[in-house]
Structures are given as structure tokens and as C-alpha cells.
Design a protein around this motif. Structure first.
Motif, PDB file in Angstrom:
ATOM      1  N   CYS A   1      -7.957   2.279  -1.797  1.00  0.00           N
ATOM      2  CA  CYS A   1      -7.442   2.273  -0.494  1.00  0.00           C
ATOM      3  C   CYS A   1      -5.934   1.410  -0.464  1.00  0.00           C
ATOM      4  O   CYS A   1      -5.301   1.042   0.287  1.00  0.00           O
ATOM      5  N   TRP A   2      -5.674   1.186  -1.783  1.00  0.00           N
ATOM      6  CA  TRP A   2      -4.273   0.835  -2.120  1.00  0.00           C
ATOM      7  C   TRP A   2      -3.453   2.095  -1.843  1.00  0.00           C
ATOM      8  O   TRP A   2      -2.135   1.915  -1.836  1.00  0.00           O
TER       9      TRP A   2
ATOM     10  N   ASN B   1      -3.762   5.091   0.229  1.00  0.00           N
ATOM     11  CA  ASN B   1      -4.088   6.051   1.092  1.00  0.00           C
ATOM     12  C   ASN B   1      -3.621   5.698   2.480  1.00  0.00           C
ATOM     13  O   ASN B   1      -4.468   6.273   3.658  1.00  0.00           O
ATOM     14  N   ILE B   2      -2.699   5.090   2.624  1.00  0.00           N
ATOM     15  CA  ILE B   2      -2.208   4.793   4.070  1.00  0.00           C
ATOM     16  C   ILE B   2      -1.414   6.039   4.612  1.00  0.00           C
ATOM     17  O   ILE B   2      -0.812   6.846   3.662  1.00  0.00           O
ATOM     18  N   THR B   3      -1.326   6.212   5.801  1.00  0.00           N
ATOM     19  CA  THR B   3      -0.352   7.309   6.363  1.00  0.00           C
ATOM     20  C   THR B   3       1.100   6.978   5.876  1.00  0.00           C
ATOM     21  O   THR B   3       1.484   5.910   5.854  1.00  0.00           O
ATOM     22  N   ALA B   4       1.773   7.858   5.949  1.00  0.00           N
ATOM     23  CA  ALA B   4       3.187   8.090   5.857  1.00  0.00           C
ATOM     24  C   ALA B   4       3.810   7.002   6.977  1.00  0.00           C
ATOM     25  O   ALA B   4       4.680   6.240   6.724  1.00  0.00           O
TER      26      ALA B   4
ATOM     27  N   GLU C   1       0.904  -1.379  -0.022  1.00  0.00           N
ATOM     28  CA  GLU C   1      -0.031   0.170  -0.132  1.00  0.00           C
ATOM     29  C   GLU C   1       0.899   1.177  -0.020  1.00  0.00           C
ATOM     30  O   GLU C   1       1.888   1.309   0.579  1.00  0.00           O
TER      31      GLU C   1
ATOM     32  N   GLY D   1      -0.843   8.197   0.916  1.00  0.00           N
ATOM     33  CA  GLY D   1      -1.631   8.925   0.104  1.00  0.00           C
ATOM     34  C   GLY D   1      -2.748   9.188   0.907  1.00  0.00           C
ATOM     35  O   GLY D   1      -3.194   9.019   1.907  1.00  0.00           O
ATOM     36  N   ASP D   2      -3.750   9.685  -0.147  1.00  0.00           N
ATOM     37  CA  ASP D   2      -5.081  10.069   0.296  1.00  0.00           C
ATOM     38  C   ASP D   2      -6.157  10.074  -0.788  1.00  0.00           C
ATOM     39  O   ASP D   2      -7.371  10.509  -0.417  1.00  0.00           O
ATOM     40  N   ILE D   3      -6.010   9.160  -1.741  1.00  0.00           N
ATOM     41  CA  ILE D   3      -6.760   9.145  -2.881  1.00  0.00           C
ATOM     42  C   ILE D   3      -7.815   8.213  -2.563  1.00  0.00           C
ATOM     43  O   ILE D   3      -7.740   7.499  -1.126  1.00  0.00           O
TER      44      ILE D   3
ATOM     45  N   TYR E   1      -0.759  11.170  -3.374  1.00  0.00           N
ATOM     46  CA  TYR E   1      -1.893  12.260  -2.854  1.00  0.00           C
ATOM     47  C   TYR E   1      -2.520  12.899  -3.892  1.00  0.00           C
ATOM     48  O   TYR E   1      -1.713  13.097  -4.874  1.00  0.00           O
ATOM     49  N   SER E   2      -3.815  13.180  -3.751  1.00  0.00           N
ATOM     50  CA  SER E   2      -4.563  13.719  -4.796  1.00  0.00           C
ATOM     51  C   SER E   2      -3.991  15.233  -5.082  1.00  0.00           C
ATOM     52  O   SER E   2      -3.504  15.701  -4.386  1.00  0.00           O
TER      53      SER E   2
END
Lengths: 508, 508
Positions: free
Chosen positions: A336-337, A339-342, A328, A331-333, A365-366
Motif C-alpha cells: 500500500c505504499w 497503490n494510490i491514485t494518480a 506513496e 499504482g495498483d500493486i 502499476y502491476s
């Protein structure tokens, strides 16, 4: 039969010797003309396929792996391409040239010169298909990161956030339709440039040959066209020391048009046509759709799976190095593959490597103009890449043969925390665990050790002091008391926070 | 034969009727005297075992499950205990009396009166063995939490941080050795008091009958002593509506002294001797040492496993409600089952429940006097319990039949994020994922929905507005374009942070 003899070239071992010949420019040379060369050093012979580059130009690329005076001679049924002779003086490598990356110690990698290669990859699927100024930005960004591998597609990508047309068509468009028998040589020449740029930066180019995200018809090439394409790539890119072959991103989503036998055959073509024997892998889409990575032509297991505490299981299953290229992405799109946190991605890198595998980075990131690193490159907006650069620098201080897990995945405490060793260094990565004292995995015999605390998020390394290991409580059933020996010769006191790694090095 | 008739008692349905008789006080009544009673309501008969309570006192406890005028008569080969008759007038329950908890809807629980029971358990293994003022503190602490179940051992615990002597021995010490044929009735009377205190607070007492952490010899009781002990507990505690039977904490670590057949027999004894048919489970130690929870006497699957995204797998495997009583504990001790962050434990609760299971809390912060909640109770020092109280309150607003996962564990996107529904409410728990827009799992048809954002850590619920669902990108292979329908009728915009849950309720 031609008998031209080119002047002797001087080239570094693992450099790329390239020479060109003039041949037929009419008809369809891509289909109809073939040629190769035999390179000889003493009793050794290497067959190197040549390739057509348009406008009557034929090229030969060769990555020599031995120093000395090599001779070569071309072979072809086309008279203009037959019997060309030449020589090359292969000298010792210089600068950052450490050769191609090979598998070493079963589960690890090393450059051909023996230096360790700890894979820290990132993903920019379609970066070579973006406008040139964006591509320049990608290279500038890569230069400041710690990534030493990039996954990138030969074909452009059609997907959300990827609706722009590529810089070049990969095949010529004839009557509004791509003709898969006519490569667009300009596209390939551009690709050459970028593969070379990566090589010169010390970055491995993990070339993705096929993927399902397509609106141009590349997924629907017929079997002969597919095979010809793979052989062409082998001839064209096999001479670059930094090339890896990734047969597919998500091959299983292409099974409707390319059955399993075809994937096997792709591997075999690469075995036949790439004398440099670059690394070869294939990538699943669904978590339960792994290719049988035990097949002999697969050099390393390439997967995408978020469940990184299973890394030892994947090593055990396939018996080869494991690269989890998509645990994963930061990101934040909406997908859900991606959009995990850094913090979570950094955690998954440490967890993976401290269980004997390698992980891959991506950033999603979008962006108002859909300029997202994972597909288009450009600039990075996130936080993980800095921590991964730090991580690589820290590990490269000590790791030589590769990190081996301190225990099987199912064994206490390694199903909960992660630990690995290489020679005289051990790491215990605690992740979501925050003990204020620790012993497990530390040496069982006392000695002269240097102990440090790595804060994987704050990117700091601070000394730790040894402390008395707590006495283990005896195991008792009724009258029977079984004293237990201590877990280790000593312990360490820790601050109560997540994301910490203990490093223990035996002093020289 | 005695013919005493006790006066008619009035008791609530699911209350505990208790009566006592005088009988032999000499010899060893625990071994030699038995008695029971048949309770009758119309054509219904219930056999209720009695138990000895020391000093010639024999007791009978019964939890009636039907209102009406019950009659009973005792039976015994001991003349003083035979033929006692009595009556009880069982009336409707009042106040917080909702009856015992039963399995409902295959994977869930409900009180006998039909109200849902969402299990939010905690663990204080040896709290009833601590000094009385500490026990009082435990009850005070529980009163301010949201826990509605507690795991607790009948026997004391010998383990790190648990080296003090228990308040009471469970058996009499004769010549410096425990005599497992002579219970210490004072210990059991104290235990009665605390089980009743929990009942009056609305807390289920999940009684652990055996465990391996022992220096008193309880693990080495012989087979007959074990069976007698289980039957005694059934007789003594079966009358409490809040009792659950947990055969063991970590039965597999006791297999050396108690083979598998014995565990089966323990279940059977409870089936025979507990007419109230309280919930029955058994608990593994090693992750791969699960008892076969499919056996008919097991009412629900009780496990300990940190890997909570596997919750649907456990449901599928055993076909019963899953309570994961130890998904690791919040704390900072050296043992890595007891040192995860509060954030991680809260995350594991949400992940578990949003996949159709139930989780258990424990807290293990190191303490100068070893006063650690997980074993001794006392006070809580952590942060998870507050979030779990909030979580329970939020879920109890809507959940009636039980939360069913929105998809199988392997299915996109439910292998990555967690979602569940019950009737007209759906939750999508995003955990480590932080999309700024979301659609998956939201209703496919538009309607009158109320949307909220639950911040699981900040403990806030704020309204979300519907927003247009992003158009799905078509899937294309060459010329073939397959338009994909949107994931949902609408989407929601979200802040970029972890630990969020979307709630979607259809308005009445």
C-alpha cells in the motif's frame, strides 16, 4: 617516481576532468594500491582521490569549480602512480551545464550557477540492472517527462517484482560466492555510462548506496568492506556534477547489520573523499525511524511519509530542505505504499511544495512481466507524471528563491489548505477544498496583480478576476463588538471543484 | 405543606414522566424558588430537580430506568411545592424506545437496552431558532437521512450566514437588554417540542450549552447566571432519553469570559442535577486546544479535526469513545472548514470508523438566502448524506460491540489504509488506495467466509471471490533467507478505483 606530464586539457567548469594511469595489475589493487592527486589553482589546493578500474588502469576524476589554469600532481606509495603532473584549462560552462545542485536559502536548492532547482524526482531503484534495451527505454521515457532527479541504487534489488538477475554483479563471484574485496569493474563502467547519460539530460542521479532488499550478500559486507565501498564510490562518482549521495533507502531496516555509528562514518567518508561536496542524505523506512537529519554532514532531509500536510513540521524539526521521496506511489500493486491514485499523488506533490518541501514520484502499476517503473524503469503507464511535468513548468515560470509556506502548519487556514510564496508570486493550493470564493493568503493591500487559476489535473491556467473581498463578520461577545479587518484586499470567485490552485503575481 | 397525590401514571421505561404544580407566580421564581422530588422504587431513591416554567407553573420531569411501581414526593421550602406525592407504573418500553445512549466497551456506544448505537451525527447549530416552516423542513429532511444524532445550540448563533434574529429570545428583554435572570419560558417550551420531535424520530439531540458566536450577550452571563442556566437545562431536559450534553462548541474561544474552572463546574452541575446521567462532552475550537477529556465527568471525547487517520491516537490519548464532530464539512463556502468535496467527507467518515471512532456530518453549500444546513437546517443539497445513510445501513448489518481498529495507527499497513473488526466481521477500507489484489487484515486461517466489496461512493455491495494469497517474498540479508508467512490465508481481486471497502464475514 614517475614524472609524466599529460598535455593540458580544456574543460568546462563543473565538467568532469578524467585521466588515467597504468599501474599494478597483479595482487589486489583495490585493497593494496591507493593514489590521489592535488589539484592547484593559485593558492588553492584540492585533494582528489583516484580509483582502480581493473586491468592495471587507474583513474582520476575531478569536477573543477573555478575557471582558470589548474595544475595537478598525483601522489602514491606505488611508484607508477606517483608524481604524474598535468594541467587543465577550466573554461566557462556552456549549454545546459549549470553545475551541481547545492542547498540554497536553507530549505531550497539551486544549481551552482545560481539558477533555481525545483526538485521533481522519480524513482527507478534498479533500472541500471535491467537488460540494455530496457535501460534505453528508461532514458527515452525520462526525456519526455519533467523529472530532473532520479533515485537509483548502486546495488540491484531483490523484492517482489524484482526477481530477475542483474545485468552485472557488483563484485566478482569467486567459487560461487561474491568476493566483496574484488569489484566487478565492468559493472561500475556501465554505471558510469548511465550516470553520464542522466547528466547529459540534465537529470540529477540520486545514488542509493545501501538498501535492505538483497539476496547477493551486499547487506552483509563487513565494516571495512563497507567503508572501502563508500570511499570507492566517492572517488569514482564525485567528479560527476549530477551525483547526489543517498546513503540508504530505508537504512533502519539494515540496522541489524550496520549500526548507527557506521552510517555516521559513511557520511564522514564522503566528506573526506568527495571534494565536490555533493548533496548527502539518508532515508528512513518506518515513519518513526528518521535519522537525525540535524547532523552536520546531512545536507537535506530525505524522508518517506504519506502525511504531507506535516511538511512544515519536518522543515522545522530538521532545519534543512525536505525531500519526501516516497509520499506513496501511483499504482495498483498489493503493497500500500504503491497503490494510490494518480490524483492523490498529484495532490500530494502540490500539498508538499505549497508547504515548502519537495516530493518524489514513483509508479507501480502491476504488469504481466513485472516491468514496473519504480524499480525497473521502462515506460510509464500512469497519469501523474504528465501533471507533474505541467506543475514543474508552471512553477518554474516564477519561483526563484524557493517556495516558503504562507504560514506555520498549525495556523489557520494553513493546517487545512496549502499556500506558499516566493518574491512576488503566491500560490494557494486548495486541494480537497472547493470554495466558490477565496481571500485568505491573497495580498492585504491592493495593487497591480495578475491572478490565475491553475487546474492541477486538467493542466490549464486561466485568468481570474479580482472581486470584492467579503466583509468579515465581527466577533462579538455580548455588547463588545470587535470589527475584523478583511482577510485580503480582494477575493476571487472559483469554480466548485477540487485540485485547484490560485496564483497571484504582482505585475512588474 | 401540600399533600396532593396525583393519580398513578403509566409510563414506559426510558419514557418521560412529567407532572406540573402550581406555585408562586410573583417575584422571580427562577431565582428564588426551588423544588425537587425523590422518586423511590423499593430501596432505591432518585433525586429529580424540578424547574419553573413561567406563569406560576412548576414542572418535574423524570426518565425512569427500571420497570415497577415508583413513588415520588416533592420537596421545597415553598409550601405550595412541598410534599406532593404521586406514583408511576413503569412498564416495558415499546416501539423504537431503546433508552438513552450510554458508553459501551470503552470506545463505543449502545442504547440502554443493549442495542448498538453507531453514531452518525449531523450538525444544524441554530435550526430551532429559524422560522417554523424552516424547522418543519429540517425534520422532514432528517426523516429521509440516516442521521441518528444532531448537534444543536440552545442559544441562537451569530456568524456569517447567520444574521437573522432568532424565533425566540432565550431570556426576557427588559429595557432593551436581556435579563439573564429571567428565562423566556416560551423559548424553552418550543425547544422542548423539538427535542421531543427528534426523540420520536429516534434522533439523539446533542445539546450545545455554550458557544462563542453571540451578539445577544449570552457569552457574558456572569458565573452565577451560567451555573443557574446549566442546572436549569439539567432539570428541564434530563427527562428526555435522547438528550446529550455538549458543554460547548469551541469552548476555548470562550476562555476569555469563562475560565477552565467554570467548565469543570458545568460538568459537575450536570453530574449533580441530571439523574439520568446523559452523555457529556466538550468541544474544542483550535486543533491544539483539547479539553482534558480524561477528566472523570467527560463520557466521550468530542473533537473537531480533519486529520482522521489520527483517530487511534485520540482513542489512546483519552481512553474514551471518540466523536470527531467536524472533520470538515461538505460545501463550497469561503471558510475552509466548510468546503470539502462530498467524496472527501465520505472518505473521512469511513476512515474514522475504520479506525475505531465516529464522525459527524455537516453541509455548507452557499445559498442566495443563506439557508445553510449546518446552521439553519432546511434541505440538503449535497451528496455525502446519501452515502452516509448507506454506510450506516451496511455497518448496522453486522456491527454489535463496536468497530475496533485492526492495528495501532503507526503499524503497517494501518498508518496507510484503515481496517476494523467486530466479532466475526472485518472491514478493510482502502480509501485513496487502489490495489488490484489485497490480503492484509484478512483472516490468517482459512474458513467459511463471505467476502464482499463495498463501493462507498456508488453505494453497492457485490460479492468477492477468494483467491490465492500471493506468496510473500522472503527477507534476505546475504546468505540468510527468512521465509515470511503469507499475510492472510487468502486474498481478493479488486477493481482499480478509490473508495472501496472489503467486508469479510465468517459464516454462521
Amino acid at each position: 617516481m614517475s614524472t609524466t606530464t599529460t598535455p593540458t586539457a580544456t574543460i568546462e567548469k563543473w565538467g568532469m576532468f578524467e585521466t588515467e594511469f597504468t599501474g599494478p595489475a597483479t595482487g589486489n589493487p583495490y585493497l593494496d594500491v591507493s593514489f590521489d592527486a592535488i589539484f592547484r589553482l593559485k593558492e588553492r589546493e584540492v585533494r582528489v582521490p583516484g580509483f582502480y578500474d581493473g586491468a592495471g588502469v587507474y583513474r582520476l576524476r575531478f569536477m573543477p569549480e573555478t575557471t582558470g589554469e589548474w595544475q595537478f600532481e598525483t601522489r602514491s606509495e606505488t611508484p607508477e602512480l606517483n608524481g604524474h603532473r598535468g594541467a587543465l584549462d577550466v573554461v566557462a560552462p556552456t549549454g545546459t551545464n549549470k553545475g551541481p545542485v547545492r542547498v540554497k536559502n536553507q530549505f531550497h536548492f539551486a544549481y551552482a550557477d545560481g539558477s533555481p532547482f525545483l526538485s521533481f524526482g522519480t524513482t527507478c531503484y534498479a533500472w541500471t540492472h535491467q537488460p540494455l534495451d530496457e535501460q534505453a527505454k528508461t532514458l527515452q521515457t525520462l526525456a519526455k517527462t519533467g523529472f530532473n532527479k532520479i533515485r537509483m541504487g548502486v546495488f540491484p534489488k531483490d523484492y517482489p517484482y524484482n526477481v530477475n538477475e542483474p545485468l552485472h554483479d557488483i563484485y566478482h563471484v569467486v567459487d560461487g560466492k561474491r568476493d566483496f574485496d574484488q569489484p566487478n569493474y565492468e559493472a561500475f563502467r556501465h554505471f558510469d555510462t548511465q550516470v553520464a547519460a542522466l547528466r547529459d539530460m540534465g537529470i540529477e542521479a540520486d545514488l542509493i548506496l545501501f538498501h535492505p532488499y538483497d539476496r547477493w550478500g551486499y547487506c552483509d559486507m563487513d565494516e571495512a568492506q563497507d567503508y572501502r565501498y563508500v570511499a570507492y564510490l566517492a572517488a569514482r562518482y564525485g567528479g560527476f556534477r549530477n551525483v547526489w549521495w543517498a546513503l540508504a533507502n530505508e537504512y533502519d531496516f539494515l540496522i541489524d547489520t550496520k549500526p548507527m555509528e557506521r552510517w555516521d562514518r559513511f557520511f564522514q567518508i564522503l566528506e573526506e573523499e568527495d571534494p565536490a561536496r555533493h548533496l548527502k542524505s539518508i532515508h528512513n523506512g518506518a515513519a518513526d525511524a528518521n535519522y537525525d537529519h540535524r547532523k552536520p554532514w546531512v545536507t537535506h532531509t530525505c524522508i518517506q511519509n504519506w502525511d504531507v500536510k506535516r511538511t512544515q513540521e519536518w522543515r522545522d524539526t530538521w532545519g534543512k530542505p525536505v525531500i519526501n521521496d516516497e509520499p506513496e506511489y501511483e499504482g495498483d500493486i498489493i503493497q500500500c505504499w504503491g497503490n494510490i491514485t494518480a490524483q492523490e499523488l498529484v495532490h500530494r506533490f502540490w500539498t508538499t511544495m505549497m508547504r515548502g518541501g519537495y516530493a518524489g514520484h514513483g509508479e507501480t502499476y502491476s504488469h504481466p512481466d513485472d516491468l514496473i517503473w519504480w524499480a525497473k524503469g521502462g515506460v510509464l503507464h500512469g497519469e501523474a507524471w504528465k501533471r507533474l511535468k505541467f506543475m514543474r513548468a508552471v512553477l518554474e515560470e516564477d519561483v526563484r528563491g524557493g517556495l516558503e509556506p504562507l504560514g506555520p502548519q498549525a495556523q489557520w487556514p494553513w493546517h487545512r489548505v496549502s499556500g506558499a510564496q516566493d518574491g512576488d508570486v503566491r500560490y494557494i493550493y486548495l486541494g480537497e477544498h472547493q470554495p466558490v470564493i477565496w481571500t485568505l493568503g491573497l495580498p492585504e493591500e491592493d495593487g497591480d496583480y495578475e491572478l490565475d487559476l491553475i487546474d492541477t489535473w486538467e493542466m490549464s491556467v486561466t485568468p481570474l478576476a479580482k472581486q470584492t473581498a467579503p466583509q468579515n463578520h465581527p466577533v462579538r461577545h455580548g455588547e463588545i463588538i470587535r470589527p475584523r479587518k478583511p482577510d485580503a484586499a480582494f477575493g476571487v470567485a472559483l469554480p466548485r471543484k477540487p485540485g485547484l490552485c490560485i496564483r497571484c503575481r504582482r505585475k512588474a
